[in-house]
Design an enzyme around this catalytic site. Structure first.
Site, PDB file in Angstrom:
ATOM      1  N   HIS A 108       0.823  -1.219   0.000  1.00 48.89           N
ATOM      2  CA  HIS A 108       0.000   0.000   0.000  1.00 48.89           C
ATOM      3  C   HIS A 108       0.854   1.263   0.000  1.00 48.89           C
ATOM      4  O   HIS A 108       0.383   2.364   0.298  1.00 48.89           O
ATOM      5  CB  HIS A 108      -0.954  -0.001   1.208  1.00 48.89           C
TER       6      HIS A 108
ATOM      7  N   CYS B 209       6.632  14.562 -12.912  1.00 53.04           N
ATOM      8  CA  CYS B 209       7.823  13.692 -12.902  1.00 53.04           C
ATOM      9  C   CYS B 209       8.895  14.266 -13.826  1.00 53.04           C
ATOM     10  O   CYS B 209       8.617  14.531 -14.998  1.00 53.04           O
ATOM     11  CB  CYS B 209       7.412  12.301 -13.371  1.00 53.04           C
TER      12      CYS B 209
ATOM     13  N   CYS C 292       9.278  11.425 -16.896  1.00 52.93           N
ATOM     14  CA  CYS C 292       8.258  11.152 -17.927  1.00 52.93           C
ATOM     15  C   CYS C 292       7.174  12.226 -17.992  1.00 52.93           C
ATOM     16  O   CYS C 292       6.289  12.143 -18.837  1.00 52.93           O
ATOM     17  CB  CYS C 292       7.614   9.793 -17.654  1.00 52.93           C
TER      18      CYS C 292
ATOM     19  N   THR D 260      -3.303  -8.490  10.949  1.00 55.89           N
ATOM     20  CA  THR D 260      -4.165  -8.105   9.841  1.00 55.89           C
ATOM     21  C   THR D 260      -5.540  -8.754   9.989  1.00 55.89           C
ATOM     22  O   THR D 260      -5.642  -9.911  10.398  1.00 55.89           O
ATOM     23  CB  THR D 260      -3.561  -8.462   8.467  1.00 55.89           C
TER      24      THR D 260
HETATM   25  N1  APR Z   1      -0.835  -7.296  17.676  1.00 56.40           N
HETATM   26  C1  APR Z   1      -1.329  -8.035  16.642  1.00 56.40           C
HETATM   27  N2  APR Z   1      -2.550  -7.798  16.052  1.00 56.40           N
HETATM   28  C2  APR Z   1      -3.282  -6.775  16.555  1.00 56.40           C
HETATM   29  C3  APR Z   1      -2.834  -5.970  17.641  1.00 56.40           C
HETATM   30  C4  APR Z   1      -1.555  -6.267  18.202  1.00 56.40           C
HETATM   31  N3  APR Z   1      -1.042  -5.567  19.213  1.00 56.40           N
HETATM   32  N4  APR Z   1      -3.793  -5.030  17.891  1.00 56.40           N
HETATM   33  C5  APR Z   1      -4.810  -5.243  16.989  1.00 56.40           C
HETATM   34  N5  APR Z   1      -4.504  -6.294  16.194  1.00 56.40           N
HETATM   35  C6  APR Z   1      -5.270  -6.848  15.072  1.00 56.40           C
HETATM   36  C7  APR Z   1      -6.776  -6.645  15.140  1.00 56.40           C
HETATM   37  O1  APR Z   1      -7.391  -7.663  15.888  1.00 56.40           O
HETATM   38  C8  APR Z   1      -7.168  -6.707  13.656  1.00 56.40           C
HETATM   39  O2  APR Z   1      -7.446  -8.047  13.261  1.00 56.40           O
HETATM   40  O3  APR Z   1      -4.861  -6.157  13.910  1.00 56.40           O
HETATM   41  C9  APR Z   1      -5.895  -6.230  12.931  1.00 56.40           C
HETATM   42  C10 APR Z   1      -6.006  -4.859  12.277  1.00 56.40           C
HETATM   43  O4  APR Z   1      -6.960  -4.953  11.253  1.00 56.40           O
HETATM   44  P1  APR Z   1      -7.296  -3.682  10.331  1.00 56.40           P
HETATM   45  O5  APR Z   1      -7.487  -2.503  11.175  1.00 56.40           O
HETATM   46  O6  APR Z   1      -8.386  -4.104   9.427  1.00 56.40           O
HETATM   47  O7  APR Z   1      -5.935  -3.449   9.522  1.00 56.40           O
HETATM   48  P2  APR Z   1      -5.366  -4.172   8.214  1.00 56.40           P
HETATM   49  O8  APR Z   1      -5.723  -5.625   8.171  1.00 56.40           O
HETATM   50  O9  APR Z   1      -3.955  -3.821   8.111  1.00 56.40           O
HETATM   51  O10 APR Z   1      -6.184  -3.393   7.060  1.00 56.40           O
HETATM   52  C11 APR Z   1      -5.817  -3.609   5.720  1.00 56.40           C
HETATM   53  O11 APR Z   1      -7.185  -1.788   4.986  1.00 56.40           O
HETATM   54  O12 APR Z   1      -7.962   0.262   5.432  1.00 56.40           O
HETATM   55  C12 APR Z   1      -7.100  -0.407   4.649  1.00 56.40           C
HETATM   56  O13 APR Z   1      -5.143   0.412   3.643  1.00 56.40           O
HETATM   57  C13 APR Z   1      -5.673   0.042   4.875  1.00 56.40           C
HETATM   58  O14 APR Z   1      -3.681  -1.331   4.900  1.00 56.40           O
HETATM   59  C14 APR Z   1      -4.985  -1.213   5.399  1.00 56.40           C
HETATM   60  C15 APR Z   1      -5.880  -2.329   4.926  1.00 56.40           C
END
Ligand code: APR
Length: 260
Positions: free
Chosen positions: A130, A159, A162, A200
């Protein structure tokens, strides 16, 4: 250390030690312990302020000058994120991944985070699906520059190679993932026989597709997340712990097993 963590880490270390190509798929949770808010979940930025709509990139293309002017005056949601990003430093989880890379236990990190924390922690094999908030990118040729090395004389900036329009490297909602980055991610996922799913929610694509591809290729998934995700049921090991706590413990267990 609670039994669950000890058992989970033991199982994870055994799988990692026996794997050829380990890739970490990282999300916002990885940086939660660095004070950067996540997006979803109770205190998530989108939960509090609403998820941006998918027309972000269209609006940029329609009027890139206006987008740049607005970039200088971020919305409340973005202000909260921008200030947290500005103050953040890597946590123990980031440093543990760096040492796992140095010791040959980890071959690559695919991060969904734009926060530059892995670079500051010293990791080298990082793919930023991202983008990175400290960089600019040409929408024509995908050239990238560190923000502080690109003098902005006009809006929108163009740029020097380009003539394409330059924007922040961060991938917007509705923007396609830059082809060079997507290619690298797909290549890593195809080599991968063990994927660590760290912080994630695994609901955003194409990133959420890579673990499915690893599974289909016969590989293993190891999830580190205090909460349940759609991939918990198909993961060989689930560690319900913050990554800032779990990863140093996992590293210590891998070191006991000796260099890879
Ligand atoms: N350690 C590990 N995991 C954790 C912690 C921690 N300390 N705290 C929270 N989490 C977990 C949550 O339970 C959740 O499942 O991290 C996850 C965060 O999820 P999201 O907020 O959905 O983030 P992400 O999966 O990175 O989102 C993906 O969505 O909004 C877009 O571009 C943005 O890159 C992002 C993408």
């Amino acid at each position: 250390m609670n039994d669950d963590l000890s058992t989970g880490v033991g199982q994870a270390a055994a799988i990692i030690a026996a794997s050829r190509h380990v890739v970490a798929l990282v999300g916002a949770g990885m940086s939660a312990e660095s004070g950067i808010p996540t997006f979803r979940g109770k205190e998530g930025i989108w939960t509090k302020h609403g998820e941006p709509d998918l027309r972000d990139y269209d609006r940029f293309r329609e009027d890139p000058k206006r987008w740049w002017e607005q970039r200088m005056n971020p919305s409340p949601a973005m202000s909260e994120l921008v200030s947290a990003l500005a103050e953040a430093v890597p946590n123990e989880g980031h440093f543990a991944l760096k040492e796992m890379e140095d010791r040959g236990f980890l071959q690559a990190i695919i991060t969904q985070n734009i926060d530059n924390m892995h670079q500051i922690a010293g990791s080298t094999r990082i793919i930023e699906i991202h983008g990175n908030r400290t960089k600019l990118r040409c929408t024509g040729c995908s050239n990238r520059w560190p923000l502080d090395e690109f003098p902005i004389a006009e809006l929108p900036p163009s740029c020097p190679d380009c003539g394409g329009i330059v924007k922040g490297d961060t991938v917007m909602f509705g923007e396609p993932i830059p082809p060079d980055v997507l290619e690298e991610c797909i290549a890593q996922a195809s080599l991968c026989d063990c994927m660590l799913l760290i912080g994630t929610s695994a609901v955003v694509y194409p990133a959420a597709q890579f673990p499915v591809d690893v599974l289909r290729g016969g590989g293993a998934l190891i999830e580190i997340n205090p909460e349940d995700t759609p991939l918990s049921n198909v993961s060989q090991v689930v560690i319900r712990e913050g990554s800032g706590t779990a990863l140093p413990v996992l590293l210590a267990r891998l070191k006991e097993a000796g260099e890879k």
